[in-house]
Design an enzyme around this catalytic site. Sequence first.
Site, PDB file in Angstrom:
ATOM      1  N   LYS A 107       5.906   5.985   7.964  1.00 32.05           N
ATOM      2  CA  LYS A 107       5.332   5.107   8.982  1.00 32.05           C
ATOM      3  C   LYS A 107       6.410   4.588   9.925  1.00 32.05           C
ATOM      4  CE  LYS A 107       1.661   3.485   5.908  1.00 32.05           C
ATOM      5  NZ  LYS A 107       1.117   2.327   5.157  1.00 32.05           N
TER       6      LYS A 107
ATOM      7  N   ASP B 143      -6.606  -6.305  -1.968  1.00 31.35           N
ATOM      8  CA  ASP B 143      -5.176  -6.542  -2.166  1.00 31.35           C
ATOM      9  C   ASP B 143      -4.879  -7.556  -3.274  1.00 31.35           C
ATOM     10  OD1 ASP B 143      -4.494  -4.653  -0.316  1.00 31.35           O
ATOM     11  OD2 ASP B 143      -3.972  -6.069   1.270  1.00 31.35           O
TER      12      ASP B 143
ATOM     13  N   TYR C 210       1.216   1.402  14.041  1.00 30.72           N
ATOM     14  CA  TYR C 210       2.128   2.295  13.341  1.00 30.72           C
ATOM     15  C   TYR C 210       1.646   3.737  13.395  1.00 30.72           C
ATOM     16  CZ  TYR C 210      -1.041   1.158   9.404  1.00 30.72           C
ATOM     17  OH  TYR C 210      -2.143   0.935   8.617  1.00 30.72           O
TER      18      TYR C 210
ATOM     19  N   HIS D 239       0.816  -1.209   0.000  1.00 33.74           N
ATOM     20  CA  HIS D 239       0.000   0.000   0.000  1.00 33.74           C
ATOM     21  C   HIS D 239       0.857   1.270   0.000  1.00 33.74           C
ATOM     22  CE1 HIS D 239      -2.912  -2.691   2.495  1.00 33.74           C
ATOM     23  NE2 HIS D 239      -3.094  -2.887   1.199  1.00 33.74           N
TER      24      HIS D 239
END
Length: 195
Positions: free
Chosen positions: A72, A172, A132, A63
Site C-alpha cells: 500500500k 475491528d 491508498y 488489517h
Amino acid sequence: MPFTFAECPIKGLYEISPCVFGDRRGYFFESYNERDFFEAGLKMRFVQDNQSSSVRGVLRGLHFQKRHPQGKLVRAVQGRVYDVAVDLRMESPTFGKYHGVILDSEKQNQFYIPEGFAHGFCVLSETAVSAYKCTDFYHPEDEAGIIWNDSVLCIDWESAMQGFSPLLSEKDTRHPSFNTQGNYFDIDGRWIGDR
C-alpha cells in the site's frame, strides 16, 4: 528527482515526500510516478485505489490479506492521520515490530507499506480523507487482522490521539491477538500461515 525516498527503521517501509510546487493560486505535485519509484527500487505494480473519510478518533485496523497480500502507498488527501505498519514477515529481524508515520495533507508525505505487513491508522484532525494505492485487489474472504491494542505489539496510539478515545468498527473489535509463535508471511510477503 521530484520525490525523496526515506527508508524507515523497518526494512521495506518508506516515507516518501514529493516536490510540491505552490504559489498564490494553490499547488501542484506528482503523487506517484512509476519511473521515479522504479529508479528508487520500488518496483511495485498498483491495481486498485481506495479512499476513506473519517472523523477525529476513528481507528481502522490492524488489517491484512493472507493469500492476496497488498502493498500500500498511503497518504492523507485532507487532514492528518497516524499511520502504522506491523512487520508480519516471520524471518524478518523486526518481526512483530511496528513503525508509525504521521501523514499530513499539508506536507503531502506518503507511507509505502509492502506485502507482509498489517496496516492501521487513526485520525488526528477534525476530519481526514485517506487514499491508498494497492498492489492486489480486495478479497473480502481473504481478510484478516490483529486487535488494535495488542499487548505484545504495544502500539502507542495514545500519544498520537492525545486523549481521544478510539472509534472502532464492530469488526475491528473482534480481531485476534498477535501470535508470536504463529505463521504469517515469509520475508517476501507471501502467506505461509497454513503450513
